[in-house]
Scaffold this active site. Structure first.
Site, PDB file in Angstrom:
ATOM      1  N   ASP A   1       9.995 109.358  33.009  1.00  0.00           N
ATOM      2  CA  ASP A   1      10.922 110.637  33.845  1.00  0.00           C
ATOM      3  C   ASP A   1      12.251 109.829  33.711  1.00  0.00           C
ATOM      4  OD1 ASP A   1      12.436 111.715  35.799  1.00  0.00           O
ATOM      5  OD2 ASP A   1      10.799 110.670  37.453  1.00  0.00           O
TER       6      ASP A   1
ATOM      7  N   SER B   1      -0.813  97.650  35.576  1.00  0.00           N
ATOM      8  CA  SER B   1       0.176  98.738  35.895  1.00  0.00           C
ATOM      9  C   SER B   1       1.238  98.775  35.389  1.00  0.00           C
ATOM     10  CB  SER B   1       0.324  98.992  37.753  1.00  0.00           C
ATOM     11  OG  SER B   1       2.054 100.143  37.713  1.00  0.00           O
ATOM     12  N   GLY B   2       2.355  99.550  34.809  1.00  0.00           N
ATOM     13  CA  GLY B   2       3.463  99.078  33.600  1.00  0.00           C
ATOM     14  C   GLY B   2       4.082  98.665  34.324  1.00  0.00           C
TER      15      GLY B   2
ATOM     16  N   HIS C   1       5.105 106.929  33.840  1.00  0.00           N
ATOM     17  CA  HIS C   1       5.316 107.390  35.023  1.00  0.00           C
ATOM     18  C   HIS C   1       5.174 108.327  36.389  1.00  0.00           C
ATOM     19  CE1 HIS C   1       9.260 105.898  33.005  1.00  0.00           C
ATOM     20  NE2 HIS C   1       8.778 104.377  32.989  1.00  0.00           N
TER      21      HIS C   1
ATOM     22  N   ASP D   1      11.020  96.194  29.694  1.00  0.00           N
ATOM     23  CA  ASP D   1      10.267  96.329  29.627  1.00  0.00           C
ATOM     24  C   ASP D   1       9.555  97.754  29.005  1.00  0.00           C
ATOM     25  OD1 ASP D   1       8.949  94.117  30.984  1.00  0.00           O
ATOM     26  OD2 ASP D   1       8.414  95.218  32.192  1.00  0.00           O
TER      27      ASP D   1
ATOM     28  N   LYS E   1       2.790 111.841  36.096  1.00  0.00           N
ATOM     29  CA  LYS E   1       1.097 111.327  35.845  1.00  0.00           C
ATOM     30  C   LYS E   1       1.110 112.808  35.636  1.00  0.00           C
ATOM     31  CE  LYS E   1       1.242 106.372  37.764  1.00  0.00           C
ATOM     32  NZ  LYS E   1       1.462 106.258  36.379  1.00  0.00           N
TER      33      LYS E   1
ATOM     34  N   THR F   1      -2.436 102.062  30.408  1.00  0.00           N
ATOM     35  CA  THR F   1      -1.311 101.062  31.795  1.00  0.00           C
ATOM     36  C   THR F   1      -2.673 101.979  32.862  1.00  0.00           C
ATOM     37  OG1 THR F   1      -0.167 103.158  32.505  1.00  0.00           O
ATOM     38  CG2 THR F   1       0.973 101.188  31.795  1.00  0.00           C
ATOM     39  N   GLY F   2      -2.576 101.079  34.510  1.00  0.00           N
ATOM     40  CA  GLY F   2      -3.664 100.952  35.413  1.00  0.00           C
ATOM     41  C   GLY F   2      -3.760 102.227  35.627  1.00  0.00           C
ATOM     42  N   THR F   3      -2.782 103.067  37.006  1.00  0.00           N
ATOM     43  CA  THR F   3      -2.707 103.882  37.516  1.00  0.00           C
ATOM     44  C   THR F   3      -2.958 106.101  36.797  1.00  0.00           C
ATOM     45  OG1 THR F   3      -1.727 103.231  39.188  1.00  0.00           O
ATOM     46  CG2 THR F   3      -1.955 105.290  39.395  1.00  0.00           C
ATOM     47  N   THR F   4      -2.305 105.487  35.288  1.00  0.00           N
ATOM     48  CA  THR F   4      -2.674 106.930  34.689  1.00  0.00           C
ATOM     49  C   THR F   4      -3.221 106.975  33.134  1.00  0.00           C
ATOM     50  OG1 THR F   4       0.223 106.171  34.001  1.00  0.00           O
ATOM     51  CG2 THR F   4      -1.628 107.807  32.663  1.00  0.00           C
TER      52      THR F   4
ATOM     53  N   ARG G   1      11.121  99.591  21.836  1.00  0.00           N
ATOM     54  CA  ARG G   1      11.974  99.029  20.026  1.00  0.00           C
ATOM     55  C   ARG G   1      10.469  99.289  18.990  1.00  0.00           C
ATOM     56  NH1 ARG G   1      12.025  93.817  18.874  1.00  0.00           N
ATOM     57  NH2 ARG G   1      13.168  93.134  17.763  1.00  0.00           N
TER      58      ARG G   1
ATOM     59  N   ASP H   1       2.560  97.274  30.256  1.00  0.00           N
ATOM     60  CA  ASP H   1       3.787  98.181  29.323  1.00  0.00           C
ATOM     61  C   ASP H   1       3.496  96.275  28.554  1.00  0.00           C
ATOM     62  OD1 ASP H   1       4.618 100.720  30.573  1.00  0.00           O
ATOM     63  OD2 ASP H   1       6.414  99.678  31.651  1.00  0.00           O
TER      64      ASP H   1
ATOM     65  N   HIS I   1      11.686  97.986  36.068  1.00  0.00           N
ATOM     66  CA  HIS I   1      11.137  97.596  34.831  1.00  0.00           C
ATOM     67  C   HIS I   1      11.775  97.910  33.182  1.00  0.00           C
ATOM     68  CE1 HIS I   1       8.281 101.014  35.314  1.00  0.00           C
ATOM     69  NE2 HIS I   1       7.452 100.358  33.550  1.00  0.00           N
TER      70      HIS I   1
END
Length: 140
Positions: A81, A55-56, A9, A91, A13, A35-38, A97, A61, A88
């Site tokens: 976080d 991105s999430g 989150h 997600d 990051k 995920t994208g930015t991470t 899960r 995700d 989201h």
């Protein structure tokens, strides 16, 4: 070769980037996803190559969740976080899960990530190869 996913989150990051820097030697010979930015931030600060998804909040995700459902993910490091509502959240819940359903180790905080990566570095993830070989109906 083990497949590892990184998710973080926004307020986590910097933590995941510092974690990737600290354990770059462990991650360098693994297949990495994010995920994208991470993923971009990790690549900007290390020599690691990462397959980046969306991105999430835009579906990243769920894309990682699809790999989990197909038994194509071995470890998920998801620094969440817990003090910030996420748009989201369904997600995120679905991803966690899926990790539970398919027996995928998942770290949602730095302490657990540290333990799992130290185990990975020791070679303690050999059991994943056995799980993959003996899961009925799943092929890799």
């Amino acid at each position: 070769m083990l497949n590892i996913a990184f998710i973080a989150h926004d307020r986590k990051k910097e933590d995941i980037v510092n974690f990737a820097i600290a354990y770059e030697h462990v991650f360098k010979d693994k297949r990495l996803y994010s995920t994208g930015t991470t993923g971009q931030q990790i690549m900007d600060n290390t020599s690691l190559k990462i397959h980046r998804f969306l991105s999430g909040p835009l579906g990243g995700d769920q894309q990682i969740g699809a790999l989990i459902a197909q038994n194509e993910m071995d470890l998920v490091i998801f620094l969440r976080d817990p003090l910030m509502a996420q748009p989201h959240e369904p997600d995120i819940t679905a991803l966690l899960r899926l990790c539970d359903v398919h027996g995928i180790p998942v770290a949602t905080n730095m302490a657990t990530a540290e333990i799992l990566v130290r185990a990975l570095d020791r070679g303690d993830f050999g059991w994943r190869e056995l799980v993959e070989m003996h899961k009925p109906g799943l092929t890799k």
